[in-house]
Enzyme design. Sequence first.
Site, PDB file in Angstrom:
ATOM      1  N   LYS A  13       0.577  -1.332  -0.060  1.00  0.00           N
ATOM      2  CA  LYS A  13      -0.029   0.060   0.066  1.00  0.00           C
ATOM      3  C   LYS A  13       0.737   1.303   0.016  1.00  0.00           C
ATOM      4  CE  LYS A  13      -2.161  -1.038   3.773  1.00  0.00           C
ATOM      5  NZ  LYS A  13      -1.689  -2.282   4.240  1.00  0.00           N
ATOM      6  N   ARG A  88      -9.468   1.092   9.213  1.00  0.00           N
ATOM      7  CA  ARG A  88      -9.194  -0.669   9.489  1.00  0.00           C
ATOM      8  C   ARG A  88      -9.962  -1.184  10.422  1.00  0.00           C
ATOM      9  NH1 ARG A  88      -2.922   0.292   9.440  1.00  0.00           N
ATOM     10  NH2 ARG A  88      -1.922  -1.801   9.413  1.00  0.00           N
ATOM     11  N   ARG A 127      11.514  -6.631   5.033  1.00  0.00           N
ATOM     12  CA  ARG A 127      11.168  -4.955   4.975  1.00  0.00           C
ATOM     13  C   ARG A 127      12.301  -4.277   5.921  1.00  0.00           C
ATOM     14  NH1 ARG A 127       5.457  -2.943   4.801  1.00  0.00           N
ATOM     15  NH2 ARG A 127       5.272  -3.334   7.016  1.00  0.00           N
ATOM     16  N   ARG A 160      11.529  -2.397  11.423  1.00  0.00           N
ATOM     17  CA  ARG A 160      10.331  -2.036  12.355  1.00  0.00           C
ATOM     18  C   ARG A 160       9.902  -2.960  13.246  1.00  0.00           C
ATOM     19  NH1 ARG A 160       5.489  -0.153   8.613  1.00  0.00           N
ATOM     20  NH2 ARG A 160       4.207  -1.163  10.257  1.00  0.00           N
ATOM     21  N   ARG A 171      -0.245  -9.654  13.567  1.00  0.00           N
ATOM     22  CA  ARG A 171      -0.740  -8.603  12.662  1.00  0.00           C
ATOM     23  C   ARG A 171      -1.739  -9.241  11.432  1.00  0.00           C
ATOM     24  NH1 ARG A 171       4.309  -5.675  10.445  1.00  0.00           N
ATOM     25  NH2 ARG A 171       2.669  -4.081   9.513  1.00  0.00           N
TER      26      ARG A 171
HETATM   27  P1  AMP Z   1       1.163   0.180   9.252  1.00  0.00           P
HETATM   28  O1  AMP Z   1       2.176   1.075   9.061  1.00  0.00           O
HETATM   29  O2  AMP Z   1      -0.103   0.473   8.637  1.00  0.00           O
HETATM   30  O3  AMP Z   1       1.202  -1.427   9.136  1.00  0.00           O
HETATM   31  O4  AMP Z   1       0.583   0.485  10.892  1.00  0.00           O
HETATM   32  C1  AMP Z   1       1.585   0.204  11.639  1.00  0.00           C
HETATM   33  C2  AMP Z   1       0.570   0.028  13.153  1.00  0.00           C
HETATM   34  O5  AMP Z   1       0.084   1.223  13.642  1.00  0.00           O
HETATM   35  C3  AMP Z   1      -0.477  -0.948  13.282  1.00  0.00           C
HETATM   36  O6  AMP Z   1       0.033  -2.210  13.359  1.00  0.00           O
HETATM   37  C4  AMP Z   1      -1.306  -0.436  14.313  1.00  0.00           C
HETATM   38  O7  AMP Z   1      -0.648  -0.686  15.615  1.00  0.00           O
HETATM   39  C5  AMP Z   1      -1.126   1.217  13.998  1.00  0.00           C
HETATM   40  N1  AMP Z   1      -2.070   1.605  13.137  1.00  0.00           N
HETATM   41  C6  AMP Z   1      -1.843   2.196  11.959  1.00  0.00           C
HETATM   42  N2  AMP Z   1      -3.054   2.665  11.418  1.00  0.00           N
HETATM   43  C7  AMP Z   1      -4.254   2.231  12.213  1.00  0.00           C
HETATM   44  C8  AMP Z   1      -5.643   2.440  12.204  1.00  0.00           C
HETATM   45  N3  AMP Z   1      -6.114   2.833  11.044  1.00  0.00           N
HETATM   46  N4  AMP Z   1      -6.050   1.682  13.254  1.00  0.00           N
HETATM   47  C9  AMP Z   1      -5.633   1.322  14.482  1.00  0.00           C
HETATM   48  N5  AMP Z   1      -4.188   0.994  14.440  1.00  0.00           N
HETATM   49  C10 AMP Z   1      -3.568   1.505  13.302  1.00  0.00           C
END
Ligand code: AMP
Length: 217
Positions: A13, A88, A127, A160, A171
Amino acid sequence: MNLIFFGPPGAGKGTQAKKLVADLGILHLSTGDMLREAVRQGTELGQKAKPLMDAGKLVPDDLVIGIVRERLGQPDAKAGFILDGFPRTIPQAEALERALAEQGREIDHVVSLEVPDKELIERISGRRSCPACGAVYHVVSNPPRQAGICDRDQTPLIQREDDREDKVAERLRVYAEQTSPLKAWYEKKGLLRPVQGVGAPEAIYAGIRKALGLSGR
Ligand code: AMP
């Protein structure tokens, strides 16, 4: 254009959204990036979010909805945006719909990147990212010129915390349980645009443009 990039962690994404915002001149809004920045700055939001993010769990809806609402209300979001990693959950999608309706706007398309689980795990565990500029690499499929060092600013790359193998399964579980129901939700609204997320990044990008009716432009 007001877009959502939807898909499991590791679907591409962020990578694909960066290409499209550069082409269309719209805003890239990644809630993951915004939350990581809050953690880096040690804000109250960052302190609440960090343990949940590290564990691969979702941050509470009200916190995430708050930052998205605030950001979408700023002038540079008027020309359009790509939401990456948001919504989400169904309550997040409902809150987004309300917030946009208040501004007389709506979502135009939801691009859903389709990638099998096995490939997601390989992608996420390989990654690496630059903590300074946010550039993202992969140890096998997209390595930096010098191992472990960002091409752009020579910062040592990091993995990360939530990309470590033991967190990835959690996840994906959270995605299947809380996020994947959104697919049917957006499909019912006629907004879902499924795109094959496996193969060369350029071919995936071409698929996204085609799904958005931009291929000839
Ligand atoms: P991402 O970089 O999109 O994979 O997000 C990393 C982490 O941030 C996720 O595993 C969640 O802990 C938190 N996070 C990001 N976006 C959201 C969202 N829309 N709702 C809840 N938690 C989020």
